[in-house]
Design a protein around this motif. Structure first.
Motif, PDB file in Angstrom:
ATOM      1  N   UNK A   1       0.944  -1.298  -0.226  1.00  0.00           N
ATOM      2  CA  UNK A   1      -0.175   0.109  -0.008  1.00  0.00           C
ATOM      3  C   UNK A   1       0.792   1.247   0.179  1.00  0.00           C
ATOM      4  N   UNK A   2       1.860   1.401   0.558  1.00  0.00           N
ATOM      5  CA  UNK A   2       2.619   2.498   0.889  1.00  0.00           C
ATOM      6  C   UNK A   2       3.852   2.644  -0.262  1.00  0.00           C
ATOM      7  N   UNK A   3       3.769   1.789  -1.053  1.00  0.00           N
ATOM      8  CA  UNK A   3       4.993   1.895  -2.269  1.00  0.00           C
ATOM      9  C   UNK A   3       4.915   3.388  -2.963  1.00  0.00           C
ATOM     10  N   UNK A   4       5.894   3.718  -3.209  1.00  0.00           N
ATOM     11  CA  UNK A   4       5.922   4.991  -3.938  1.00  0.00           C
ATOM     12  C   UNK A   4       6.252   4.804  -5.589  1.00  0.00           C
ATOM     13  N   UNK A   5       5.348   5.430  -6.391  1.00  0.00           N
ATOM     14  CA  UNK A   5       5.362   5.205  -7.767  1.00  0.00           C
ATOM     15  C   UNK A   5       6.190   6.234  -8.412  1.00  0.00           C
ATOM     16  N   UNK A   6       7.447   5.917  -8.847  1.00  0.00           N
ATOM     17  CA  UNK A   6       8.377   7.036  -9.236  1.00  0.00           C
ATOM     18  C   UNK A   6       9.103   6.632 -10.541  1.00  0.00           C
ATOM     19  N   UNK A   7       9.307   7.713 -11.245  1.00  0.00           N
ATOM     20  CA  UNK A   7       9.900   7.589 -12.704  1.00  0.00           C
ATOM     21  C   UNK A   7      11.484   8.244 -12.571  1.00  0.00           C
ATOM     22  N   UNK A   8      12.099   8.008 -11.327  1.00  0.00           N
ATOM     23  CA  UNK A   8      13.407   8.585 -11.065  1.00  0.00           C
ATOM     24  C   UNK A   8      14.162   8.180 -12.009  1.00  0.00           C
ATOM     25  N   UNK A   9      14.741   6.883 -12.108  1.00  0.00           N
ATOM     26  CA  UNK A   9      15.460   6.202 -12.971  1.00  0.00           C
ATOM     27  C   UNK A   9      15.384   6.717 -14.539  1.00  0.00           C
ATOM     28  N   UNK A  10      14.184   6.839 -15.089  1.00  0.00           N
ATOM     29  CA  UNK A  10      14.043   7.649 -16.439  1.00  0.00           C
ATOM     30  C   UNK A  10      14.398   8.831 -16.311  1.00  0.00           C
TER      31      UNK A  10
END
Length: 259
Positions: free
Chosen positions: A239-248
């Protein structure tokens, strides 16, 4: 006599005493209201799909149940898609409190997610779904399973499932309203050709369902906007996972494992 119509009733239980469900069922029986489906939709809530040929009976039902101790009616209405799914799966879909078109799931709820998307895909005409999530969380498998469940054919316009797919044309039998078009928002905007983008525009204007992975990147790198989406789905491992595109953003597309 009116045609029979479905209603959704949900009530909250203050104290789950023995015989409470039997009392509610007896009231429904006396009013000649049929129970189609019943399930718990929360720890202390119960939902029912009901069938009646007289809408006035539902108001009588409301008045009678309001006089009962230990329960409070929280919903009594013609069933929405979310009501049906809540009764079917025994749980509610989490919805963003501010953005009502955003729905949240975790990987353990893939069955509920597939059912939810399938109900959307059964609708006729243009339906645009965006799905967010980190790698290997189940986005692509859910998209395909939902298409199959909705009895729709599915076609990848762009993908990295097995190898990078960037379509620049479709066969005649692939352009039909019983298709679901699956689009990887990163591939289509950051690694596409002009021919692919021309096809993409044609698909976006075509009156059929589309599911776009990574809608944030798709919107950021194209002329489309978040307001174009009918539904946004967020899928997480927990539930608390952050969805991030930092690698891109930091190192480019090749460092983001899309499988």
């Amino acid at each position: 006599m009116e045609a029979k119509k479905e209603w959704y009733m949900e009530y909250e239980i203050a104290r789950n005493r023995p015989g409470l469900l039997g009392d509610v069922s007896s009231i429904l029986g006396m009013l000649n209201i049929n129970i189609v489906t019943i399930n718990g939709v929360d720890t202390m809530r119960r939902g029912m799909l009901l069938l009646t040929d007289d809408d006035e009976k539902m108001e009588v039902l409301r008045n009678v149940v309001q006089k009962m101790d230990n329960i409070t009616i929280t919903r009594l209405r013609p069933p929405t898609m979310l009501d049906r799914l809540a009764v079917r799966h025994g749980r509610y879909i989490e919805r963003d409190s501010e953005d009502k078109k955003t729905f949240r799931f975790v990987r353990d709820e893939l069955g509920l997610l597939v059912d939810f998307m399938a109900e959307i895909l059964k609708k006729e005409g243009h339906q645009l779904i965006g799905i967010r999530g980190m790698p290997r969380v189940g986005k692509t498998e859910s998209m395909i399973a939902a298409s199959v469940s909705a009895n729709k054919r599915w076609t990848f316009i762009s993908s990295t499932l097995l190898r990078q797919t960037v379509r620049s044309s479709l066969a005649i039998d692939e352009m039909s309203t019983d298709h679901v078009y699956l689009i990887d928002g990163i591939v289509s905007t950051l690694r596409s050709t002009e021919k692919h983008y021309t096809l993409l525009r044609e698909i976006m204007n075509f009156p059929a369902a589309k599911i776009i992975e990574h809608p944030d990147i798709f919107v950021r790198e194209s002329e489309y906007e978040m307001s174009d989406f009918h539904y946004i789905i967020e899928l997480r491992h927990y539930p608390d996972e952050e969805i991030t595109y930092e690698l891109i953003n930091n190192r480019g597309f090749d460092n983001f494992d899309m499988n």
